[in-house]
Design a protein around this motif. Structure first.
Motif, PDB file in Angstrom:
ATOM      1  N   PRO A   1      -0.644   7.237   4.783  1.00  0.00           N
ATOM      2  CA  PRO A   1      -0.765   6.732   3.550  1.00  0.00           C
ATOM      3  C   PRO A   1      -0.209   7.591   2.810  1.00  0.00           C
ATOM      4  O   PRO A   1       0.666   7.432   1.799  1.00  0.00           O
ATOM      5  N   HIS A   2       0.683   8.956   3.369  1.00  0.00           N
ATOM      6  CA  HIS A   2       1.320   9.359   2.261  1.00  0.00           C
ATOM      7  C   HIS A   2       2.891   8.824   2.304  1.00  0.00           C
ATOM      8  O   HIS A   2       3.962   8.653   1.743  1.00  0.00           O
TER       9      HIS A   2
ATOM     10  N   ASN B   1      -4.283   7.337  -5.375  1.00  0.00           N
ATOM     11  CA  ASN B   1      -2.951   8.787  -4.931  1.00  0.00           C
ATOM     12  C   ASN B   1      -2.021   8.362  -4.878  1.00  0.00           C
ATOM     13  O   ASN B   1      -1.632   9.290  -3.912  1.00  0.00           O
ATOM     14  N   TYR B   2      -2.415   7.355  -3.420  1.00  0.00           N
ATOM     15  CA  TYR B   2      -0.813   6.975  -3.222  1.00  0.00           C
ATOM     16  C   TYR B   2       0.016   5.866  -2.978  1.00  0.00           C
ATOM     17  O   TYR B   2       0.265   5.148  -2.563  1.00  0.00           O
ATOM     18  N   PRO B   3       0.939   6.380  -3.338  1.00  0.00           N
ATOM     19  CA  PRO B   3       1.883   5.107  -3.871  1.00  0.00           C
ATOM     20  C   PRO B   3       2.601   4.324  -3.419  1.00  0.00           C
ATOM     21  O   PRO B   3       2.360   2.732  -3.092  1.00  0.00           O
ATOM     22  N   LYS B   4       2.959   5.084  -1.768  1.00  0.00           N
ATOM     23  CA  LYS B   4       3.832   4.629  -0.753  1.00  0.00           C
ATOM     24  C   LYS B   4       2.813   4.002   0.180  1.00  0.00           C
ATOM     25  O   LYS B   4       2.696   2.763   0.710  1.00  0.00           O
ATOM     26  N   ALA B   5       1.696   4.256  -0.060  1.00  0.00           N
ATOM     27  CA  ALA B   5       0.445   3.349   0.516  1.00  0.00           C
ATOM     28  C   ALA B   5       0.063   1.699  -0.003  1.00  0.00           C
ATOM     29  O   ALA B   5      -0.854   1.171   0.275  1.00  0.00           O
ATOM     30  N   GLN B   6       1.040   1.947  -1.228  1.00  0.00           N
ATOM     31  CA  GLN B   6       0.242   0.623  -2.466  1.00  0.00           C
ATOM     32  C   GLN B   6       1.587  -0.339  -2.506  1.00  0.00           C
ATOM     33  O   GLN B   6       1.102  -1.208  -2.762  1.00  0.00           O
TER      34      GLN B   6
ATOM     35  N   MET C   1      -6.423   7.661   7.970  1.00  0.00           N
ATOM     36  CA  MET C   1      -6.631   8.551   6.990  1.00  0.00           C
ATOM     37  C   MET C   1      -7.318   7.599   5.554  1.00  0.00           C
ATOM     38  O   MET C   1      -7.393   6.313   5.222  1.00  0.00           O
ATOM     39  N   PRO C   2      -8.557   7.879   5.688  1.00  0.00           N
ATOM     40  CA  PRO C   2      -9.169   7.007   4.064  1.00  0.00           C
ATOM     41  C   PRO C   2      -9.074   7.339   2.929  1.00  0.00           C
ATOM     42  O   PRO C   2      -8.350   7.960   2.822  1.00  0.00           O
TER      43      PRO C   2
END
Length: 373
Positions: free
Chosen positions: A136-137, A232-237, A316-317
């Motif tokens: 998710p990073h 807390n993971y901008p690219k995952a959003q 990861m969660p």
């Protein structure tokens, strides 16, 4: 009477020679016909999938179904030496295979295909198109990732974390070392990789990425709901997108924040900080190892190998869930929120590359696309 023996003998000899000549000609024609009938089929592209859920068409799709239908892979070749029968489009020269899940099955299937006398794979391009976990990073579910580095997550030493020295960050460390990474117990000289890492053709990966980077990808409400949890993971959003990133293959389905940190560290270690872990899967180091052997045998070209992994789930969660809670949720009835999109992304992105190779085969047969103007 004896004067008649010579003409009769000559006549018999002539008849015998004539008969032999006719038999020889017939044999030659038969041999020529047999050679023509058994001439290997030249394959332009091999699409490598790892699994199918049920039937090859008409039901819930796994990795293979969209390819079989979209590329009209309608001619079946029985493949008892592999996991799944092969399917070919005779007009385009695109061959589809399903290796089975895991490093062992993939390695064996690729090798078996490469040695199959029915096919000429010496100039074929290979496209791995499969789903994966995603860091998710770096990206969101549904995204499509072109790899240059393939890192093996299985070849290692391991001491149970409960028995490892307390000052060690992990009990999982490289072969031929005495501790993790830059620990003082590790020799300054890292051993030469023996299956821990492979760098495939980066120029071909870059060409594929440039060709497909603007491909629109599908997005669904379930994906949006899950993405929102990764605050807390901008690219995952982000909505799904095409990117470049590197791949870790390990036969254990791992999950969690700590193992995600390990995957990043392991990838950097084996690539001398050149690679960035983005996707996780099982098979690709084995597939490429088989191809390197086939390349050495003159059966395939390892420089024509591409890996496209599409994200069905996060590795990861989100911070609101534990690793166990998240894994249980993904293993439940709803499954991976990004599964359908990842299957569609693999085809919508990968098929652009396959179609381009087929359309330009007169050039790409001899010259790889990144060398053309």
């Amino acid at each position: 009477m004896k004067y008649l023996l010579v003409p009769i003998t000559l006549l018999g000899l002539m008849f015998t020679l004539s008969s032999c000549s006719a038999v020889k000609t017939a044999t030659q024609n038969s041999a020529t016909q047999t050679i023509e009938e058994t001439k290997p089929i030249q394959v332009k592209v091999v699409v490598v999938n790892m699994f199918e859920i049920g039937e090859d068409s008409g039901d819930k799709a796994g990795e293979f179904q969209l390819w079989k239908e979209g590329q009209a892979l309608n001619t079946k070749y029985e493949f008892p030496q592999g996991f799944h029968d092969l399917y070919l489009n005779e007009e385009t020269g695109v061959l589809g295979m399903v290796t089975g899940m895991g490093t062992a099955r993939a390695t064996a299937a690729i090798m078996a295909l490469g040695l199959d006398p029915r096919f000429d794979l010496t100039q074929a391009y290979w496209l791995v198109a499969g789903i994966a976990g995603v860091d998710p990073h770096d990206a969101s579910i549904g995204s499509a990732v072109w790899a240059t580095w393939l890192v093996d997550g299985d070849l290692a030493h391991q001491i149970d974390a409960r028995e490892a020295p307390k000052d060690w960050a992990t009990g999982y460390f490289p072969l031929f070392s005495h501790g993790p990474y830059k620990d003082e117990t590790v020799s300054d000289t890292k051993h030469q990789p023996a299956g821990e890492v492979y760098k495939i053709n980066g120029e071909l990966a870059e060409w594929a990425y440039q060709l497909t980077k603007n491909t629109p990808l599908t997005d669904y409400p379930a994906m949006q709901k899950l993405r929102a949890k990764y605050v807390n993971y901008p690219k995952a959003q982000l909505p799904p997108f095409v990117l470049k990133g590197d791949h870790m293959a390990a036969s254990t389905f791992w999950h969690g924040k700590l193992l995600n940190e390990w995957a990043n560290s392991w990838t950097k270690f084996w690539s001398d900080d050149q690679a960035n872990f983005v996707t996780s899967g099982m098979e690709d180091t084995g597939s490429y190892q088989a191809l390197t052997y086939l390349d050495s045998a003159g059966k395939a070209d390892k420089n024509r190998f591409m890996v496209l992994r599409t994200a069905s789930n996060y590795s990861m969660p989100p911070d609101s869930l534990t690793a166990a809670e998240n894994l249980a949720m993904e293993s439940g009835e709803e499954g991976f929120a990004g599964m359908l999109s990842s299957l569609e992304s693999a085809y919508s992105v990968g098929s652009i590359v396959v179609d381009n190779i087929v359309a330009n085969w007169s050039v790409y047969k001899e010259t790889p696309p990144y060398q053309t103007k």
